[in-house]
Design a protein around this motif. Structure first.
Motif, PDB file in Angstrom:
ATOM      1  N   TRP A 388       0.851  -1.192   0.000  1.00 35.21           N
ATOM      2  CA  TRP A 388       0.000   0.000   0.000  1.00 35.21           C
ATOM      3  C   TRP A 388       0.887   1.243   0.000  1.00 35.21           C
ATOM      4  CZ3 TRP A 388      -5.335  -0.151  -0.292  1.00 35.21           C
ATOM      5  CH2 TRP A 388      -5.919  -1.403  -0.102  1.00 35.21           C
ATOM      6  N   LYS A 389       0.398   2.292  -0.631  1.00 34.10           N
ATOM      7  CA  LYS A 389       1.130   3.554  -0.703  1.00 34.10           C
ATOM      8  C   LYS A 389       0.289   4.660  -0.057  1.00 34.10           C
ATOM      9  CE  LYS A 389       3.266   2.303  -5.154  1.00 34.10           C
ATOM     10  NZ  LYS A 389       4.665   2.271  -4.703  1.00 34.10           N
ATOM     11  N   PRO A 390       0.879   5.478   0.844  1.00 35.47           N
ATOM     12  CA  PRO A 390       0.109   6.514   1.532  1.00 35.47           C
ATOM     13  C   PRO A 390      -0.045   7.779   0.689  1.00 35.47           C
ATOM     14  CG  PRO A 390       2.348   6.519   2.334  1.00 35.47           C
ATOM     15  CD  PRO A 390       2.273   5.410   1.327  1.00 35.47           C
ATOM     16  N   TRP A 391      -1.231   8.358   0.728  1.00 37.11           N
ATOM     17  CA  TRP A 391      -1.490   9.658   0.098  1.00 37.11           C
ATOM     18  C   TRP A 391      -1.491  10.740   1.190  1.00 37.11           C
ATOM     19  CZ3 TRP A 391      -2.329   9.999  -5.228  1.00 37.11           C
ATOM     20  CH2 TRP A 391      -2.610   8.810  -5.898  1.00 37.11           C
ATOM     21  N   GLY A 392      -2.717  11.055   1.671  1.00 34.91           N
ATOM     22  CA  GLY A 392      -2.856  12.114   2.662  1.00 34.91           C
ATOM     23  C   GLY A 392      -2.809  11.592   4.081  1.00 34.91           C
ATOM     24  N   VAL A 393      -2.460  12.492   5.015  1.00 41.01           N
ATOM     25  CA  VAL A 393      -2.402  12.136   6.429  1.00 41.01           C
ATOM     26  C   VAL A 393      -2.923  13.308   7.244  1.00 41.01           C
ATOM     27  CG1 VAL A 393      -0.023  12.957   6.678  1.00 41.01           C
ATOM     28  CG2 VAL A 393      -0.917  11.278   8.302  1.00 41.01           C
ATOM     29  N   CYS A 394      -3.585  13.011   8.363  1.00 41.17           N
ATOM     30  CA  CYS A 394      -3.982  14.063   9.307  1.00 41.17           C
ATOM     31  C   CYS A 394      -3.949  13.497  10.713  1.00 41.17           C
ATOM     32  CB  CYS A 394      -5.355  14.639   8.974  1.00 41.17           C
ATOM     33  SG  CYS A 394      -6.752  13.583   9.413  1.00 41.17           S
ATOM     34  N   CYS A 395      -3.822  14.390  11.683  1.00 38.24           N
ATOM     35  CA  CYS A 395      -3.844  14.020  13.099  1.00 38.24           C
ATOM     36  C   CYS A 395      -5.215  14.350  13.655  1.00 38.24           C
ATOM     37  CB  CYS A 395      -2.750  14.772  13.853  1.00 38.24           C
ATOM     38  SG  CYS A 395      -2.599  14.288  15.591  1.00 38.24           S
ATOM     39  N   THR A 396      -5.858  13.395  14.352  1.00 36.38           N
ATOM     40  CA  THR A 396      -7.210  13.596  14.860  1.00 36.38           C
ATOM     41  C   THR A 396      -7.191  14.334  16.194  1.00 36.38           C
ATOM     42  OG1 THR A 396      -7.343  11.566  16.187  1.00 36.38           O
ATOM     43  CG2 THR A 396      -7.799  11.386  13.820  1.00 36.38           C
ATOM     44  N   PHE A 397      -8.380  14.691  16.656  1.00 36.27           N
ATOM     45  CA  PHE A 397      -8.521  15.408  17.920  1.00 36.27           C
ATOM     46  C   PHE A 397      -7.953  14.600  19.077  1.00 36.27           C
ATOM     47  CE2 PHE A 397     -10.389  18.703  20.476  1.00 36.27           C
ATOM     48  CZ  PHE A 397     -10.660  18.092  21.683  1.00 36.27           C
ATOM     49  N   LEU A 402      -4.971   9.479  10.708  1.00 34.67           N
ATOM     50  CA  LEU A 402      -5.793   8.978   9.616  1.00 34.67           C
ATOM     51  C   LEU A 402      -4.965   9.059   8.343  1.00 34.67           C
ATOM     52  CD1 LEU A 402      -9.224  10.684  10.393  1.00 34.67           C
ATOM     53  CD2 LEU A 402      -8.682   8.266  10.633  1.00 34.67           C
ATOM     54  N   VAL A 403      -4.861   7.932   7.653  1.00 34.83           N
ATOM     55  CA  VAL A 403      -4.058   7.870   6.431  1.00 34.83           C
ATOM     56  C   VAL A 403      -4.925   7.310   5.313  1.00 34.83           C
ATOM     57  CG1 VAL A 403      -1.958   7.017   5.346  1.00 34.83           C
ATOM     58  CG2 VAL A 403      -2.004   7.420   7.824  1.00 34.83           C
ATOM     59  N   ILE A 404      -4.986   8.008   4.176  1.00 39.34           N
ATOM     60  CA  ILE A 404      -5.655   7.443   3.010  1.00 39.34           C
ATOM     61  C   ILE A 404      -4.583   6.892   2.090  1.00 39.34           C
ATOM     62  CG2 ILE A 404      -5.807   9.700   1.828  1.00 39.34           C
ATOM     63  CD1 ILE A 404      -8.538   8.500   0.702  1.00 39.34           C
ATOM     64  N   MET A 405      -4.806   5.667   1.606  1.00 39.09           N
ATOM     65  CA  MET A 405      -3.753   4.958   0.871  1.00 39.09           C
ATOM     66  C   MET A 405      -4.361   4.175  -0.283  1.00 39.09           C
ATOM     67  SD  MET A 405      -2.990   1.991   3.727  1.00 39.09           S
ATOM     68  CE  MET A 405      -2.775   3.196   5.036  1.00 39.09           C
ATOM     69  N   THR A 406      -3.506   3.820  -1.236  1.00 42.29           N
ATOM     70  CA  THR A 406      -3.926   3.024  -2.385  1.00 42.29           C
ATOM     71  C   THR A 406      -3.032   1.801  -2.495  1.00 42.29           C
ATOM     72  OG1 THR A 406      -4.456   3.123  -4.743  1.00 42.29           O
ATOM     73  CG2 THR A 406      -2.439   4.182  -4.052  1.00 42.29           C
ATOM     74  N   LYS A 414      -8.276   2.977   0.540  1.00 45.09           N
ATOM     75  CA  LYS A 414      -8.920   2.876   1.840  1.00 45.09           C
ATOM     76  C   LYS A 414      -8.355   3.922   2.789  1.00 45.09           C
ATOM     77  CE  LYS A 414      -5.709  -0.682   3.596  1.00 45.09           C
ATOM     78  NZ  LYS A 414      -5.591  -2.066   4.126  1.00 45.09           N
ATOM     79  N   VAL A 415      -9.091   4.166   3.870  1.00 43.63           N
ATOM     80  CA  VAL A 415      -8.649   5.023   4.969  1.00 43.63           C
ATOM     81  C   VAL A 415      -8.372   4.125   6.166  1.00 43.63           C
ATOM     82  CG1 VAL A 415      -9.342   6.791   6.631  1.00 43.63           C
ATOM     83  CG2 VAL A 415      -9.876   7.083   4.208  1.00 43.63           C
ATOM     84  N   VAL A 416      -7.221   4.329   6.804  1.00 46.62           N
ATOM     85  CA  VAL A 416      -6.859   3.537   7.985  1.00 46.62           C
ATOM     86  C   VAL A 416      -6.564   4.479   9.147  1.00 46.62           C
ATOM     87  CG1 VAL A 416      -5.292   1.808   8.938  1.00 46.62           C
ATOM     88  CG2 VAL A 416      -5.898   1.727   6.504  1.00 46.62           C
ATOM     89  N   ARG A 417      -7.112   4.146  10.304  1.00 48.86           N
ATOM     90  CA  ARG A 417      -6.848   4.901  11.535  1.00 48.86           C
ATOM     91  C   ARG A 417      -5.766   4.165  12.335  1.00 48.86           C
ATOM     92  NH1 ARG A 417     -10.084   8.385  14.533  1.00 48.86           N
ATOM     93  NH2 ARG A 417     -11.908   7.793  13.292  1.00 48.86           N
ATOM     94  N   TYR A 418      -4.768   4.939  12.779  1.00 49.12           N
ATOM     95  CA  TYR A 418      -3.672   4.366  13.570  1.00 49.12           C
ATOM     96  C   TYR A 418      -3.578   5.056  14.923  1.00 49.12           C
ATOM     97  CZ  TYR A 418      -1.825   2.244   9.274  1.00 49.12           C
ATOM     98  OH  TYR A 418      -1.659   1.509   8.126  1.00 49.12           O
ATOM     99  N   SER A 419      -3.265   4.262  15.932  1.00 51.00           N
ATOM    100  CA  SER A 419      -2.836   4.788  17.219  1.00 51.00           C
ATOM    101  C   SER A 419      -1.352   4.482  17.317  1.00 51.00           C
ATOM    102  CB  SER A 419      -3.607   4.132  18.367  1.00 51.00           C
ATOM    103  OG  SER A 419      -3.111   4.591  19.606  1.00 51.00           O
TER     104      SER A 419
END
Length: 575
Positions: A388-397, A402-406, A414-419
């Motif tokens: 999988w290759k990551p596109w966008g990333v953001c940090c949640t509250f 949250l990473v969107i990847m292809t 898909k979008v994957v949430r990481y802790s």
């Protein structure tokens, strides 16, 4: 039992055990001690020559710190400008000529007073405030349990009411069936009675013909056969049929009832140090801000990039940028000056950047399949992907990523949430099993991601020419496919995406040179079009000021790209 940290404030307590009364003092370390902790303190750092005296005789044998520049010299002064202790040799060397100097014992005393003051603030104000906040959150959780329990009870009762109504309706339909059946049976029975009578008459007619032997009797018989030749009419019942209504979930939900929308609102100013008795409802919602009729550009910064893509606010004073190079730049917002430049570890172009709650810089490396973090100018890999290759990333509250990847073959997104580096949630399909996000070659699309204040996950999907928004559990809420300005009339082409304190969703549209503003339910509100040229990346500061990266500067006369440097602008669009 009283907390020893907050009781008997007029009695000085040991700095180590924080319980017993002070009796001794270490002039070397400037630490207050009880007799029981003297040995423990001296063993904690045996490299020092601890001067422990009675508390009343403290500072009687001051031990000045050694000088780092001159061996065997002691520092009796402190240079405030250089923020270091200095000895007489340092002062004689004129390195600190014109600098503000103070006695080091005075500086140490002031430092200790400040530490004591901060410790008292932590003990007397901040610690109780956090205790109150924890209690407040616990109360809200209890309230949430009660409210949703009551809601379940209401729905159960409503279901019971529906069962009663359905039972009544079934009985009514059965009564109608009996009435229809009886009416038709009565008609058929009457018809049958008439036919049976005719049969009896025919039989009697036959018998009368058999017994007539003599001539006169035969001559007197009048035949009714012409009557019997006209057969009776045929009655064919038309049966009632039951036409069942649809009972599929979606059709049944509408008449039964639906749940109103719910959300979680996060207010950074909801608690105050001034009082720990604030009511739970006070400050639960951010102040309402209205859209300005005419957004205005407040600041313009020339970034030095020929192509500028991404922006991420560190604070209201600093902002990170990235473009079509491996270098990421930190700018002072108010001064417009370059503060720092950092290259990616791999030398690849960062696909997207973001800032954590601790103000560390994140960036995605599409080629190396990693999400990386910059701490103290050192790069650490947070997430390493396979296939999988990551596109966008953001940090949640709450600090998740949250990473969107292809996928490597570009067939899945898909979008994957990481802790940290642990995967917590995957969002890929809708309730019908259809993909939520577009797939295909990375050469024809960009994908960026942001979390709204109500915890919705917002993705700008240029491959689908849409903004796709799901709730926090991954259920599709809406797709926004554009509201193109009449004067532009080009297909909607979303790029960067961000959200504000009002839960507005903002996305850049570089084909139409504007920013679209939506409400949290996907309804178009207005454009920001203040002379923008190829807007790309978006981010927001804490005061709802919008920062827009203009992908490149365009020659207004020749309409060409790459004239000069790309710009970063700050736009005010809320009152």
């Amino acid at each position: 039992m009283m907390d020893p940290r907050s009781s008997a404030q007029d009695v000085k307590r040991c700095d180590l055990c924080e319980t017993d009364v002070v009796q001794m003092h270490c002039d070397t370390c400037l630490v207050q001690l009880c007799t029981g902790c003297v040995g423990k303190h001296m063993l904690a750092d045996e490299s020092k020559d601890h001067k422990v005296v009675k508390f009343q005789a403290r500072k009687s044998t001051p031990l000045y710190p050694g000088c780092s520049s001159h061996d065997k010299e002691r520092c009796e002064m402190y240079c405030k400008q250089c923020d270091i202790p200095v000895c007489l040799s340092c002062l004689a060397s004129k390195q600190h000529l014109g600098h503000e100097l103070s006695k080091i014992l005075q500086v140490l005393g002031e430092k200790k007073d400040k530490i004591t003051e901060e410790r008292n603030e932590l003990n007397d104000t901040i610690y109780p405030t956090y205790q109150y906040i924890a209690s407040d959150v616990q109360n809200r959780m209890s309230q949430l349990e009660k409210e949703y329990g009551d809601l379940s009870t209401v729905i159960t009762k409503h279901g019971e009411d529906w069962h009663r109504e359905i039972d009544t309706l079934v009985k009514k339909l059965k009564v109608e069936i009996c009435e229809i059946k009886n009416t038709q049976l009565q008609t058929l029975q009457k018809h049958l009675d008439e036919i049976n009578k005719t049969i009896s008459d025919i039989k009697e007619e036959i018998n009368s013909i058999d017994v007539a032997k003599d001539t006169l009797r035969l001559l007197s018989i009048t035949s009714k056969i012409h009557i019997y030749r006209n057969l009776p009419y045929k009655i064919i019942p038309s049966f009632s049929k039951f036409i069942p209504g649809k009972i599929q979930g979606e059709e049944l939900i509408k008449p039964f009832g639906t749940l109103s929308s719910s959300s979680l609102t996060f207010d950074e100013h909801g608690y105050s140090m001034e009082t720990t008795q604030k009511s739970p409802e006070a400050g639960s919602s951010p102040p309402v801000k209205k859209l300005l009729d005419e957004p205005e550009t407040v600041i313009t910064i020339d970034t030095g990039y020929k192509y500028l893509y991404n922006v991420a606010c560190v604070s209201d004073e600093e902002i990170w940028t990235s473009g079509h190079t491996s270098t990421m730049k930190l700018f002072s917002i108010n001064q417009g000056s370059l503060l720092k430049s950092i290259r990616t570890k791999s030398g690849n172009i960062p696909w997207d950047i973001a800032v954590t709650k601790c103000e560390d810089l994140l960036y995605t490396d599409y080629i190396y399949r990693t999400v990386n973090i910059m701490k103290n100018e050192k790069t650490e890999e947070v997430i390493g992907l396979q296939n999988w290759k990551p596109w966008g990333v953001c940090c949640t509250f709450f600090g998740d990523l949250l990473v969107i990847m292809t996928s490597d073959d570009y067939k899945q997104t898909k979008v994957v949430r990481y802790s940290g580096s642990t995967e917590k949630q995957t969002i890929q399909f809708d309730v019908k099993g259809e993909p939520l996000y577009s797939s295909g070659s990375f050469l024809i699309k960009y994908m960026y991601i942001s979390e709204n204040r109500n915890l919705d996950i917002c993705v700008s999907d240029s491959g689908a020419n849409a903004v796709v928004v799901v709730n926090q559990v991954g259920k599709l809420k809406f797709r926004y496919t554009g509201h193109t300005p009449a004067q532009k009339n080009k297909p909607f082409n979303p790029r960067g995406i961000t959200t504000d304190s009002q839960s507005h969703i903002l996305t850049a549209d570089d084909k139409n040179d504007c920013v679209h503003i939506l409400d949290q339910n996907g309804h178009f509100l207005r454009y920001i079009d203040c002379g923008l040229s190829y807007p790309f990346g978006l981010c927001m500061d804490t005061n709802d000021n919008l920062f827009i990266s203009l992908e490149y500067r365009r020659n207004k006369l020749r309409q060409k790209r790459r004239e000069g440097f790309a710009q970063l602008i700050k736009v005010k669009y809320l009152q």
